[in-house]
Design an enzyme around this catalytic site. Sequence first.
Site, PDB file in Angstrom:
ATOM      1  N   LYS A   1       0.855  -1.183   0.000  1.00 34.89           N
ATOM      2  CA  LYS A   1       0.000   0.000   0.000  1.00 34.89           C
ATOM      3  C   LYS A   1       0.878   1.215   0.000  1.00 34.89           C
ATOM      4  O   LYS A   1       1.823   1.321   0.791  1.00 34.89           O
ATOM      5  CB  LYS A   1      -0.896  -0.014   1.268  1.00 34.89           C
TER       6      LYS A   1
ATOM      7  N   GLN B   1       7.245   3.941   3.783  1.00 35.26           N
ATOM      8  CA  GLN B   1       5.848   3.514   3.811  1.00 35.26           C
ATOM      9  C   GLN B   1       5.664   2.253   4.663  1.00 35.26           C
ATOM     10  O   GLN B   1       4.634   2.086   5.313  1.00 35.26           O
ATOM     11  CB  GLN B   1       5.374   3.271   2.375  1.00 35.26           C
TER      12      GLN B   1
ATOM     13  N   LYS C   1       5.531   3.508   8.268  1.00 33.70           N
ATOM     14  CA  LYS C   1       4.369   4.375   8.425  1.00 33.70           C
ATOM     15  C   LYS C   1       3.095   3.539   8.484  1.00 33.70           C
ATOM     16  O   LYS C   1       2.251   3.702   9.374  1.00 33.70           O
ATOM     17  CB  LYS C   1       4.307   5.334   7.217  1.00 33.70           C
TER      18      LYS C   1
ATOM     19  N   LYS D   1       5.397   1.690  -3.128  1.00 36.41           N
ATOM     20  CA  LYS D   1       5.299   3.039  -3.696  1.00 36.41           C
ATOM     21  C   LYS D   1       5.581   2.952  -5.180  1.00 36.41           C
ATOM     22  O   LYS D   1       6.273   2.038  -5.633  1.00 36.41           O
ATOM     23  CB  LYS D   1       6.347   3.953  -3.045  1.00 36.41           C
TER      24      LYS D   1
ATOM     25  N   GLY E   1      -2.740   8.164  -4.337  1.00 34.59           N
ATOM     26  CA  GLY E   1      -2.062   9.358  -4.838  1.00 34.59           C
ATOM     27  C   GLY E   1      -0.818   9.711  -4.040  1.00 34.59           C
ATOM     28  O   GLY E   1      -0.532   9.146  -3.002  1.00 34.59           O
ATOM     29  N   ASP E   2      -0.066  10.649  -4.574  1.00 33.14           N
ATOM     30  CA  ASP E   2       1.064  11.297  -3.894  1.00 33.14           C
ATOM     31  C   ASP E   2       1.248  12.594  -4.697  1.00 33.14           C
ATOM     32  O   ASP E   2       0.303  13.034  -5.368  1.00 33.14           O
ATOM     33  CB  ASP E   2       2.318  10.399  -3.915  1.00 33.14           C
TER      34      ASP E   2
ATOM     35  N   THR F   1      -4.449  13.539   5.045  1.00 37.02           N
ATOM     36  CA  THR F   1      -3.026  13.687   5.376  1.00 37.02           C
ATOM     37  C   THR F   1      -2.818  14.981   6.164  1.00 37.02           C
ATOM     38  O   THR F   1      -2.156  14.994   7.211  1.00 37.02           O
ATOM     39  CB  THR F   1      -2.152  13.664   4.113  1.00 37.02           C
TER      40      THR F   1
ATOM     41  N   SER G   1      -6.794   5.748   3.701  1.00 37.27           N
ATOM     42  CA  SER G   1      -6.858   4.829   2.553  1.00 37.27           C
ATOM     43  C   SER G   1      -7.262   3.437   3.032  1.00 37.27           C
ATOM     44  O   SER G   1      -8.061   2.747   2.388  1.00 37.27           O
ATOM     45  CB  SER G   1      -5.494   4.733   1.861  1.00 37.27           C
TER      46      SER G   1
HETATM   47  N1  GLU Z   1       1.171   8.960  -0.675  1.00 37.51           N
HETATM   48  C1  GLU Z   1       0.612   8.948   0.647  1.00 37.51           C
HETATM   49  C2  GLU Z   1       1.702   8.657   1.658  1.00 37.51           C
HETATM   50  O1  GLU Z   1       2.806   9.129   1.482  1.00 37.51           O
HETATM   51  C3  GLU Z   1      -0.624   8.086   0.772  1.00 37.51           C
HETATM   52  C4  GLU Z   1      -0.509   6.666   0.352  1.00 37.51           C
HETATM   53  C5  GLU Z   1      -1.834   5.909   0.329  1.00 37.51           C
HETATM   54  O2  GLU Z   1      -2.870   6.473   0.664  1.00 37.51           O
HETATM   55  O3  GLU Z   1      -1.779   4.730  -0.024  1.00 37.51           O
HETATM   56  O4  GLU Z   1       1.523   8.022   2.665  1.00 37.51           O
END
Ligand code: GLU
Length: 448
Positions: free
Chosen positions: A93, A114, A117, A129, A168-169, A213, A380
Amino acid sequence: MSKVDVKIEGMYQEVLKRNPGETEFHQAVLEVLECLGPVVVKHPEYLERKIIERICEPERQIIFRVPWQDDNGIVHINRGFRVEFNSSLGPYKGGLRFHPSVYLGIVKFLGFEQIFKNSLTGLPIGGGKGGSDFDPKGKSDDEVMRFCQSFMTELYRHLGEHTDVPAGDIGVGGREIGYMFGQYKRITNRYEPGVLTGKGLTWGGSLVRTEATGYGATYFVSEMLKARKDSFEGKTCLVSGSGNVAIYTIEKIHQLGGKCVACSDSNGVIYHEKGLDLDLIKRLKEVERRRISDYVATHKDAKYIAGGNIWDIPCHVAMPSATQNEINGKDAATLVKNGCIAVGEGANMPTTPEGVKIFLEAKISYGPGKAANAGGVATSALEMQQNAGRDSWSFEYTEKKLEDIMINIHRNCFETAEEYGAPGNYVLGANICGFIKVANAMVAHGII
Ligand code: GLU
């Protein structure tokens, strides 16, 4: 922060050797490895099972060609990436970033962060990612659509609600997710909402995902302030960037009684002493896709500083919400000197190692991105829950869940830092707490 433990130093050297030139990835790995010395003393099984070596090596890395045609029929070729880093806690994810700076080293740093996190959110999601060096700036809607379709035509075979779920990012928002979802549906002949998050609200998206976020990062800072018996009330704040994360950080700061006086984009800084007009920023950025320099056409008392450095403006709270390495050692020193007491990272790794050191030595409250900005990916995961149950929750209910998740992440980081003898050090707390959960799952799953 301590130096890398002798038992771990060799592993870091190996990462440098195996991933030459990927400086952002090296930086992200070093920050975690520096914290793990005391962990491997308590858990020798992590050394024996080579957990650290395995965690630093992505499970799978996909690189592909993305050809597309612009409005004049000219053919362009971009490069697409998906790094499926770790699936110990759930399907891969993490977001997709479309920006000209994207290369494997950026995707790997983001994917690595990630893992921890996502672990901190407490929800069942692994780390991954992706992205492309495509630059959405100045492209027409149709060009973006054709690019997204081409990107998904290759990526779709690697995705699935139980396999890999992008979102997204930077450079990827609701519009891009929509085009990618449409192409996925067309190719697979399956209406599978659980395959992407950040979807539109009428076709499987979750309320609060857009805000998550920024709101989450602000809740995290609010908790850090509470831990020092303080609050946002009356605080002057800086939020760098002016994209999705920045906008909803400013919104929540204002709701919690703070005043945000500046934001930015890659061209310059807007300084508005009486507080930013968020409705105007939303219109400029979300609706008209313009630059923030246009802000001063409406507000004559605001200042646009072309090429300016937002961190030179005095503040109590700084929330970097633009991109990696946007606060260097000098910026960090300026913030501390000007009386900044809290920094919460909405962006991923926005502070350089020199900057982090200065914040930690000054003993200000410093919330690293992997903890502070986890609200986006957490929501998410809430979107995935709703999709799996064919359900959709109210704004209030979803936001309460987000707030509880952020309070929990803060508490876990805070308590882990105390347990490991570094009270107030959220970097150590986040890295250790995020790591242990993944490591234990890896031990349980055997050598894979
Ligand atoms: N890009 C976001 C992050 O840096 C969200 C990633 C997501 O929602 O999967 O965590």
